[in-house]
Design a protein around this motif. Sequence first.
Motif, PDB file in Angstrom:
ATOM      1  N   ASP A 159       0.845  -1.182   0.000  1.00 46.09           N
ATOM      2  CA  ASP A 159       0.000   0.000   0.000  1.00 46.09           C
ATOM      3  C   ASP A 159       0.878   1.228   0.000  1.00 46.09           C
ATOM      4  OD1 ASP A 159      -0.581   0.020   3.524  1.00 46.09           O
ATOM      5  OD2 ASP A 159       1.112  -0.557   2.319  1.00 46.09           O
ATOM      6  N   LEU A 190      -5.433  -1.202  -3.373  1.00 44.17           N
ATOM      7  CA  LEU A 190      -4.362  -2.174  -3.344  1.00 44.17           C
ATOM      8  C   LEU A 190      -4.916  -3.445  -3.933  1.00 44.17           C
ATOM      9  CD1 LEU A 190      -1.652  -2.780  -1.917  1.00 44.17           C
ATOM     10  CD2 LEU A 190      -2.971  -3.390   0.056  1.00 44.17           C
ATOM     11  N   VAL A 192      -5.425  -7.116  -3.945  1.00 43.52           N
ATOM     12  CA  VAL A 192      -5.286  -8.114  -2.899  1.00 43.52           C
ATOM     13  C   VAL A 192      -5.853  -9.437  -3.384  1.00 43.52           C
ATOM     14  CG1 VAL A 192      -6.214  -8.794  -0.664  1.00 43.52           C
ATOM     15  CG2 VAL A 192      -5.263  -6.547  -0.953  1.00 43.52           C
ATOM     16  N   MET A 211      -8.482  -3.485  -2.795  1.00 44.53           N
ATOM     17  CA  MET A 211      -8.792  -3.246  -1.400  1.00 44.53           C
ATOM     18  C   MET A 211      -8.529  -1.788  -1.058  1.00 44.53           C
ATOM     19  SD  MET A 211      -7.633  -5.301   1.979  1.00 44.53           S
ATOM     20  CE  MET A 211      -6.196  -4.425   2.541  1.00 44.53           C
TER      21      MET A 211
END
Lengths: 457, 300, 101, 187
Positions: A159, A190, A192, A211
């Motif tokens: 992140d 992000l 994920v 995310m």
Amino acid sequence: MELRGRLDHLARRVVGWAFARPTVLVADSPGTTVLRWQLEAELDRRRWPIARSPADADLLLVLGEPGPNLQAALDVVWSQVPAPRQRWDIQPGADISTALDRSHAALLDMARQPEPRTDDPGEFLPQNRSHDEHHHDDDHDDGGNDGDHDDGGDGHHHDQQGHEHGGHDAAGLPMAGTAPDRDGLELDSLHVRLGPVLPSWPTGLVIEGRMQGDVLTGVHASWIDRPAPRRPGDPGDPDDPGGLSGLRDAGGASGLRDAGGASGLSDPAGVSGLSDPGGVSGLGAWSDLSAEDVTLLDWLDRLARFLDVAGWPAAATRTRRVRHDVLRGGTVNDARADGSARRTVRRIRRSATLRWSVGGIDAVLDRVHQWCDHVLDGVANSRGTTGSEGDAAGPPGGAAGSPRTWTDVEALVDGQDLAAIRLIVASLEIDTDGGSGASTQPTPSTAGQTQMGGADE
Amino acid sequence: MGEAALVLLVGLGLGAVFAATDHAVLTADAHGIGVPIRRATRLLLTQRRTTLAPDRLLWRIGCVAVPLLAFGSLAVVPITGSSLLSTTADLVWFNTMEVLLWGAVWLAGWGPNAVHALTGGYRFLAQGLAYELPLMFAIITAGLGAGSLNAESVVAAQDGMWFVVTMPVAFAAFLLGAAGFAFWGPLSAPAGADIAGGVMSELSGVDRLSVEAGRAVFLGSAAAMAATLFLGGGHGPWLPGTAWLLIKTLLVIGAMILAGRRMPVVRPERFMDVAWIVLIPATLVQALAVALLVISGYYG
Amino acid sequence: MMLEILLTFAAALIGVGLFGALSQQSIVMIMMGLELAVNGVIVAAASAWYFLTPAAPDAQVLVVLALVVMAVEMAMGFAATVAIYRARQVDTVDDAKDLRG
Amino acid sequence: MLTDVTLAVLGVLAVAAGGAVFTVDSMARATYALLASFLAVAGIVLTLDLTYLAVVTALMMTMEMAIMGVFMVMFMMNPGGLMPMTMMHNTRGAAAVGVAVFALLTTGIWTIDWPDARGRPSRDSTHQLAEALMGSHMLVMVVVAAALFATIIAGTVLATHRGRYDRFGPNLDARPPRDPIPGGLPR
């Protein structure tokens, strides 16, 4: 000299004592559900705890023969297990107790001769990249190069600074970019991946998405090790890269089960072929299990895994013990097992806290309560007592609002936070065995639900 | 020096008792008394794993801080009638140790650069915003009844009657807050199984030992503080004060575990609502009631 | 002697805080600079109490005020940052120059 | 003597950590450097016998910094020194102002002839503060309470983008409210 010998001896004993109950991470390949039940019963008997993440594991037990991609994911998981550690494959039909003894002995050997180990988790990164490209090579967002770092179920995030330095890499990890989110703030997103190996998670299932905070959007669900035929000319809109729809289509493709038995999706043909108990893999010494027993075991298993995810370890442990009893005794004819099963499941069914805590997410609670009812009815039936059989039969199509296709699943989990996604997935009747396992039973109440994805499009 | 050793010893002892009882209740295994010690030994012998591109400095600080803060919070508990650190603001000190844990746990989640750990760290802060104010009000209510922020004075003020009689809501809120800041039991979402262990997910070896042990010691310390603030501390007939405090602490530990393990994890967004709409007003009313009693001269 | 040294530390904190508040682009970082300056005020007030007027509570009350100022500043700062970020996806003052009166 | 050394060490720590806030290249580190500075100051205040204020400073600042860390990461993610970062403008001017203020203050500090302590130190500084806030300085407490309450409301209004009409519909009769996440209580 003698002192040193004594100290050595003492050290060996201390190590033996400290690792007397190693923590175990179990990865079950498709088709090894019964083997996993047997293993968990044995682990419980030995009081070896189950690890929640690779970092807490001593033993990585791989059941069956994972496909190439699952194998690659397991390599990543393995790289995250701290020394001393052992990785052990257990095949269906093998003597579990012996395998555990051997792996334990090997673990103790390693613990007694500590070798400095310098594993860099990054060494697995390129490998995962290529593996990921196998089924997913589209970037989700604008800002960062989202070359998707596999986490082997346990997730390294990246992140990083998005809107200032978008597109950069740091330590081989791509940076996050920004994207609109639920709360109207365009925060960093992000990429994920959940799965394919997580505790109490259908091994092989991969849920990917963007995310933000802990909310996942643009979700895409797939099974690892499944051929992902792309429909030529699939346009693939920006929010739904071609890879996604390609995978979704695969649900309808025939011959999935041939691909190493790893499809994870049972199509109707599979259900009929599997009502034969001889087809249940890894049954071994328990081949006298009736189809009803297998169904009951399956419900108990789902219930236990759901309770794990819902954070009720005491109830999960108890449910699992009931499952062990059923597995050992064949049918639930043992009055003690019957009584404890009733008590345990009734308590779960009645728990106001559980209802309050997981209520509000979709129909998770309904599905779980239905399992409880099934178990209670199943126990009643096998005891020959009068249960509310009318409920057990239920309408075909089963649990309330149970999704039937991957698209439904994706719609269910899209926009939910990590925990809700875990709970939803745990409440779905996803057939990890690719139809070759226990969850396919002839009872009409669940036959419909096991066909997730099979009827897509 | 001796007192510091005592705090260390009592802290470790209470932590071990808590962990062992917790394990026994969780697994229904009555022979699990040695489990915490065995686990500690195992973790000491396990490699300290790193992750890809971690923030190592902050990670280590977070892990080390957890047990330090736990012992720091026990330092103001009057174990032998007097505490290691007797200040004029003991109760706030305890509160501060627990708030410093916010930073420590978040760092432990941030450091490894991993999704689940970071999510756990965020969850801890979110949950902290829920339980913190009720916990603060609960602590301050005990101080209000005693007219002092000093733990020994609070014990002295309970000579005739334990505070739990007039402060049941504060007592309950305190225990709930303890479960919250130690992310344990129904409030263990920051280390939940649904995020693969959350803040604990990337910890191994001595790091994991540090956080797990620190958490157990914190729970033991919170139980001792609950006994001090609400159950009359060392007051009791026949036995010496220290014995009474330990007995009460053990009872609190048992009650916490029995109650806490009967229910599943409460999802943070659910708890947040209850905390702000029910718990904060309830603890405020409790404080008001105690204030009125103080004015009326009830506490003497 | 100790009073002067402590006040010098306070002055240093205020200086560093001002530097930060003036040099940073990010709104949150600017707030950190301001907080650092207020931090210096706490040191100054506490040492003034100890070395000059230990019998009077005024310096202590000043510290309380400093803490409250920081809390208010942070809460409002974050709220403003969220609001402006929501409106136009900026979190630096350079990007919000048009807000200049 | 020991007290003096402690004060000096903590003072150096506070300033060094304060400087680190603007030199480290990670948001998390910047935030927690600031927290370190606050904790060092809390240590100074504790050494100066202001127990309650010291502990409260540590408490409040830790909460603030923990939340601030989240905001920092939220708005400008950049973990653990992975990426060199400069977010400065007008560095030279800012440095000049900072140094000038420091020089001015220091000159004043060292040239003023500070008086001796008036009165004897209170034995219980916590009690002294409590008496003041609930007695002679009650007005401060009242104003602070009002200001904090106003802050809560103003902050919420500024930060949220959903009003009750978004939640309950144009006639305020939509039940349950339209929330992204349902709360824990029936509404």
